[in-house]
Design a protein around this motif. Structure first.
Motif, PDB file in Angstrom:
ATOM      1  N   LEU A 141     -23.037 -52.890  57.203  1.00 23.97           N
ATOM      2  CA  LEU A 141     -22.301 -51.631  57.355  1.00 23.97           C
ATOM      3  C   LEU A 141     -20.801 -51.833  57.525  1.00 23.97           C
ATOM      4  O   LEU A 141     -20.040 -50.871  57.440  1.00 23.97           O
ATOM      5  CB  LEU A 141     -22.839 -50.857  58.561  1.00 23.97           C
ATOM      6  CG  LEU A 141     -24.245 -50.283  58.436  1.00 23.97           C
ATOM      7  CD1 LEU A 141     -24.674 -49.655  59.755  1.00 23.97           C
ATOM      8  CD2 LEU A 141     -24.326 -49.253  57.311  1.00 23.97           C
ATOM      9  N   ASP A 142     -20.379 -53.051  57.772  1.00 27.05           N
ATOM     10  CA  ASP A 142     -18.966 -53.308  58.025  1.00 27.05           C
ATOM     11  C   ASP A 142     -18.191 -53.708  56.784  1.00 27.05           C
ATOM     12  O   ASP A 142     -16.968 -53.847  56.830  1.00 27.05           O
ATOM     13  CB  ASP A 142     -18.819 -54.414  59.085  1.00 27.05           C
ATOM     14  CG  ASP A 142     -19.315 -53.963  60.448  1.00 27.05           C
ATOM     15  OD1 ASP A 142     -19.122 -52.785  60.777  1.00 27.05           O
ATOM     16  OD2 ASP A 142     -19.905 -54.790  61.161  1.00 27.05           O
ATOM     17  N   HIS A 143     -18.891 -53.908  55.676  1.00 19.59           N
ATOM     18  CA  HIS A 143     -18.248 -54.321  54.438  1.00 19.59           C
ATOM     19  C   HIS A 143     -18.915 -53.610  53.258  1.00 19.59           C
ATOM     20  O   HIS A 143     -20.071 -53.193  53.345  1.00 19.59           O
ATOM     21  CB  HIS A 143     -18.365 -55.833  54.229  1.00 19.59           C
ATOM     22  CG  HIS A 143     -17.853 -56.636  55.378  1.00 19.59           C
ATOM     23  ND1 HIS A 143     -18.622 -56.935  56.482  1.00 19.59           N
ATOM     24  CD2 HIS A 143     -16.631 -57.181  55.608  1.00 19.59           C
ATOM     25  CE1 HIS A 143     -17.914 -57.642  57.338  1.00 19.59           C
ATOM     26  NE2 HIS A 143     -16.707 -57.799  56.842  1.00 19.59           N
ATOM     27  N   ARG A 144     -18.182 -53.519  52.185  1.00 21.13           N
ATOM     28  CA  ARG A 144     -18.746 -52.899  50.992  1.00 21.13           C
ATOM     29  C   ARG A 144     -19.901 -53.756  50.466  1.00 21.13           C
ATOM     30  O   ARG A 144     -19.743 -54.948  50.244  1.00 21.13           O
ATOM     31  CB  ARG A 144     -17.668 -52.784  49.907  1.00 21.13           C
ATOM     32  CG  ARG A 144     -18.170 -52.119  48.627  1.00 21.13           C
ATOM     33  CD  ARG A 144     -17.079 -52.087  47.592  1.00 21.13           C
ATOM     34  NE  ARG A 144     -17.551 -51.548  46.342  1.00 21.13           N
ATOM     35  CZ  ARG A 144     -16.850 -51.532  45.212  1.00 21.13           C
ATOM     36  NH1 ARG A 144     -15.618 -52.026  45.210  1.00 21.13           N
ATOM     37  NH2 ARG A 144     -17.358 -51.034  44.114  1.00 21.13           N
ATOM     38  N   PRO A 145     -21.095 -53.173  50.258  1.00 19.17           N
ATOM     39  CA  PRO A 145     -22.215 -53.951  49.717  1.00 19.17           C
ATOM     40  C   PRO A 145     -21.859 -54.554  48.364  1.00 19.17           C
ATOM     41  O   PRO A 145     -21.436 -53.845  47.451  1.00 19.17           O
ATOM     42  CB  PRO A 145     -23.336 -52.917  49.597  1.00 19.17           C
ATOM     43  CG  PRO A 145     -22.966 -51.839  50.571  1.00 19.17           C
ATOM     44  CD  PRO A 145     -21.469 -51.780  50.555  1.00 19.17           C
ATOM     45  N   SER A 146     -22.010 -55.883  48.238  1.00 25.94           N
ATOM     46  CA  SER A 146     -21.538 -56.583  47.053  1.00 25.94           C
ATOM     47  C   SER A 146     -22.583 -57.468  46.398  1.00 25.94           C
ATOM     48  O   SER A 146     -22.448 -57.817  45.228  1.00 25.94           O
ATOM     49  CB  SER A 146     -20.330 -57.470  47.418  1.00 25.94           C
ATOM     50  OG  SER A 146     -19.303 -56.731  48.047  1.00 25.94           O
ATOM     51  N   GLY A 170     -24.026 -65.426  56.176  1.00 27.70           N
ATOM     52  CA  GLY A 170     -23.019 -66.347  55.695  1.00 27.70           C
ATOM     53  C   GLY A 170     -21.801 -65.705  55.068  1.00 27.70           C
ATOM     54  O   GLY A 170     -20.701 -66.253  55.146  1.00 27.70           O
ATOM     55  N   SER A 171     -21.979 -64.554  54.405  1.00 25.78           N
ATOM     56  CA  SER A 171     -20.867 -63.882  53.731  1.00 25.78           C
ATOM     57  C   SER A 171     -20.958 -62.384  53.972  1.00 25.78           C
ATOM     58  O   SER A 171     -22.053 -61.843  54.106  1.00 25.78           O
ATOM     59  CB  SER A 171     -20.896 -64.150  52.215  1.00 25.78           C
ATOM     60  OG  SER A 171     -20.754 -65.522  51.933  1.00 25.78           O
ATOM     61  N   PRO A 172     -19.828 -61.686  54.004  1.00 24.23           N
ATOM     62  CA  PRO A 172     -19.861 -60.232  54.197  1.00 24.23           C
ATOM     63  C   PRO A 172     -20.393 -59.515  52.966  1.00 24.23           C
ATOM     64  O   PRO A 172     -20.412 -60.059  51.858  1.00 24.23           O
ATOM     65  CB  PRO A 172     -18.392 -59.878  54.452  1.00 24.23           C
ATOM     66  CG  PRO A 172     -17.620 -60.985  53.809  1.00 24.23           C
ATOM     67  CD  PRO A 172     -18.451 -62.216  53.935  1.00 24.23           C
ATOM     68  N   GLY A 173     -20.828 -58.280  53.172  1.00 19.99           N
ATOM     69  CA  GLY A 173     -21.228 -57.423  52.062  1.00 19.99           C
ATOM     70  C   GLY A 173     -22.621 -57.667  51.522  1.00 19.99           C
ATOM     71  O   GLY A 173     -22.947 -57.240  50.412  1.00 19.99           O
ATOM     72  N   ILE A 313     -21.365 -69.439  46.797  1.00 25.78           N
ATOM     73  CA  ILE A 313     -21.628 -68.444  45.747  1.00 25.78           C
ATOM     74  C   ILE A 313     -21.414 -67.031  46.270  1.00 25.78           C
ATOM     75  O   ILE A 313     -20.702 -66.224  45.663  1.00 25.78           O
ATOM     76  CB  ILE A 313     -23.066 -68.586  45.212  1.00 25.78           C
ATOM     77  CG1 ILE A 313     -23.307 -70.014  44.713  1.00 25.78           C
ATOM     78  CG2 ILE A 313     -23.331 -67.563  44.106  1.00 25.78           C
ATOM     79  CD1 ILE A 313     -22.336 -70.482  43.670  1.00 25.78           C
ATOM     80  N   THR A 314     -22.035 -66.698  47.391  1.00 27.70           N
ATOM     81  CA  THR A 314     -21.976 -65.321  47.879  1.00 27.70           C
ATOM     82  C   THR A 314     -20.557 -64.900  48.247  1.00 27.70           C
ATOM     83  O   THR A 314     -20.194 -63.738  48.096  1.00 27.70           O
ATOM     84  CB  THR A 314     -22.926 -65.121  49.077  1.00 27.70           C
ATOM     85  OG1 THR A 314     -22.610 -66.073  50.110  1.00 27.70           O
ATOM     86  CG2 THR A 314     -24.376 -65.320  48.642  1.00 27.70           C
ATOM     87  N   ARG A 315     -19.742 -65.857  48.727  1.00 30.83           N
ATOM     88  CA  ARG A 315     -18.342 -65.512  49.019  1.00 30.83           C
ATOM     89  C   ARG A 315     -17.611 -65.066  47.758  1.00 30.83           C
ATOM     90  O   ARG A 315     -16.736 -64.198  47.809  1.00 30.83           O
ATOM     91  CB  ARG A 315     -17.620 -66.701  49.658  1.00 30.83           C
ATOM     92  CG  ARG A 315     -17.857 -66.856  51.151  1.00 30.83           C
ATOM     93  CD  ARG A 315     -16.845 -67.817  51.771  1.00 30.83           C
ATOM     94  NE  ARG A 315     -16.971 -69.163  51.213  1.00 30.83           N
ATOM     95  CZ  ARG A 315     -17.723 -70.127  51.730  1.00 30.83           C
ATOM     96  NH1 ARG A 315     -18.445 -69.884  52.829  1.00 30.83           N
ATOM     97  NH2 ARG A 315     -17.765 -71.317  51.167  1.00 30.83           N
ATOM     98  N   GLY A 316     -17.972 -65.642  46.633  1.00 31.65           N
ATOM     99  CA  GLY A 316     -17.348 -65.243  45.379  1.00 31.65           C
ATOM    100  C   GLY A 316     -17.809 -63.890  44.883  1.00 31.65           C
ATOM    101  O   GLY A 316     -17.172 -63.293  44.007  1.00 31.65           O
ATOM    102  N   TRP A 317     -18.911 -63.394  45.443  1.00 33.52           N
ATOM    103  CA  TRP A 317     -19.425 -62.081  45.037  1.00 33.52           C
ATOM    104  C   TRP A 317     -18.879 -60.945  45.902  1.00 33.52           C
ATOM    105  O   TRP A 317     -19.108 -59.774  45.590  1.00 33.52           O
ATOM    106  CB  TRP A 317     -20.954 -62.089  45.136  1.00 33.52           C
ATOM    107  CG  TRP A 317     -21.623 -62.820  44.003  1.00 33.52           C
ATOM    108  CD1 TRP A 317     -21.109 -63.118  42.786  1.00 33.52           C
ATOM    109  CD2 TRP A 317     -22.966 -63.351  44.021  1.00 33.52           C
ATOM    110  NE1 TRP A 317     -22.034 -63.779  42.019  1.00 33.52           N
ATOM    111  CE2 TRP A 317     -23.183 -63.948  42.751  1.00 33.52           C
ATOM    112  CE3 TRP A 317     -23.988 -63.375  44.954  1.00 33.52           C
ATOM    113  CZ2 TRP A 317     -24.392 -64.563  42.402  1.00 33.52           C
ATOM    114  CZ3 TRP A 317     -25.203 -63.984  44.622  1.00 33.52           C
ATOM    115  CH2 TRP A 317     -25.394 -64.576  43.353  1.00 33.52           C
ATOM    116  N   VAL A 318     -18.192 -61.258  46.997  1.00 34.54           N
ATOM    117  CA  VAL A 318     -17.671 -60.223  47.884  1.00 34.54           C
ATOM    118  C   VAL A 318     -16.600 -59.426  47.158  1.00 34.54           C
ATOM    119  O   VAL A 318     -15.641 -59.993  46.617  1.00 34.54           O
ATOM    120  CB  VAL A 318     -17.106 -60.835  49.178  1.00 34.54           C
ATOM    121  CG1 VAL A 318     -16.499 -59.749  50.065  1.00 34.54           C
ATOM    122  CG2 VAL A 318     -18.211 -61.588  49.927  1.00 34.54           C
TER     123      VAL A 318
END
Length: 324
Positions: A141-146, A170-173, A313-318
């Motif tokens: 809820l704190d970041h845009r779902p990515s 590990g990563s936001p969104g 990987i997931t950080r690159g998808w944020v």
């Protein structure tokens, strides 16, 4: 002159009492997740403070073969997935109403180890004698779902549910989608959500792919199924995730894992028939299918190293920083 003054005083007191009753009734009628901050978001004070890893462990501890799954109807699948879409759009109250029609709940939880807020979407039948086994979703809820991390075979692929929580943290969104039953719980393969389209799990993952959210799906293999490897990495039925797959394979190797990349050579357990991968391919969305050995899934340092590689990987998808 005293009578009118007394009458006015009595009326004023009555109005105040009535207002107090109205406020009290409103508070009683609200569900725990209804409180809002000044921006209209769920208030942190109203959210349940939880350790997400423990919550998921408790949830999946009830899973077992031969029970705990009922096949959903098409309207069930479509309404629940549409409600997840409403949550992605920030339309929480409409999502809550639609989920309630399918006997699902949504509440805000704060993961105490990270301090991050998540919307928890859960089946009300989870704790009953005859659960439907339709799954659970956690949405940042704190970041845009990515992006999404998907766990289709919790308990059956032992430890993947906890890897899913680690990846989400590990990563936001992130959006964590967990199947609601053991792979062998249904009649035939009806609860094997990775290989069926007629499940709530698949319909939710397909909705996320339709909205352009890349996904990573976590599996586990027996040591004898892929001897000599710690992980088998695949892009499923498509090729959109190949750049991320190559990056992930490199990251896993840098953490000391032996990796079989299915796009470069013949590997066991390549995930070509995975239905969520096919849905992602149809929408030209990156999808990664990762099989891990029992050692990686057992927790501790091996799991930490695997998740650190996935975080690359997931950080690159944020897509965006934290919501304002």
């Amino acid at each position: 002159m005293r009578a009118p003054r007394s009458r006015a005083f009595t009326i004023a007191i009555g109005l105040l009492v009535m207002a107090g009753i109205a406020v009290g009734l409103t508070a009683l009628l609200r569900t725990p997740g209804d409180a809002r901050d000044t921006a209209g978001r769920p208030s942190p004070k109203s959210a349940a403070q939880v350790d997400l890893a423990r919550v998921v462990a408790d949830y999946t501890s009830r899973f077992g073969p031969d029970h705990g799954y009922r096949r959903p109807g098409r309207a069930d699948r479509e309404d629940i997935a549409a409600a997840i879409g409403l949550l992605l759009d920030g339309r929480r109250e409409q999502a809550r109403q639609r989920l309630a029609e399918r006997d699902f709940t949504v509440r805000t939880v704060i993961d105490t180890p990270t301090g991050r807020r998540y919307a928890e979407v859960a089946d009300r039948t989870d704790t009953t004698v005859t659960p439907r086994g339709w799954g659970r979703v956690y949405l940042d809820l704190d970041h845009r779902p990515s992006w999404s991390v998907q766990v289709p075979h919790p308990v059956f692929d032992r430890g993947t549910e906890q890897l899913g929580v680690r990846v989400l943290r590990g990563s936001p969104g992130g959006v964590l989608v967990i199947a609601g039953a053991h792979r062998k719980a249904g009649i035939g393969n009806s609860a094997d959500v990775a290989h069926r389209r007629d499940t709530v799990f698949h319909t939710i993952c397909a909705e996320l792919a339709r909205r352009g959210l890349p996904g990573i799906q976590l599996h586990g293999f027996a040591a004898a199924s892929a001897p000599g490897y710690d992980a088998v990495a695949s892009t499923g039925a498509g090729t959109q995730g190949r750049p991320e797959g190559s990056t992930l394979a490199t990251a896993l190797r840098s953490h000391g894992f032996r990796v079989c990349p299915a796009w470069a050579r013949s590997c066991p357990l390549e995930g070509r028939t995975n239905m969520q991968g096919r849905a992602a391919d149809a929408d030209d969305v990156p999808f990664l299918h990762i099989e891990f050995s029992p050692t990686v899934r057992s927790g501790g340092p091996p799991a930490e190293r695997a998740v650190a590689a996935i975080d690359d990987i997931t950080r690159g998808w944020v897509r965006t920083p934290a919501k304002s």
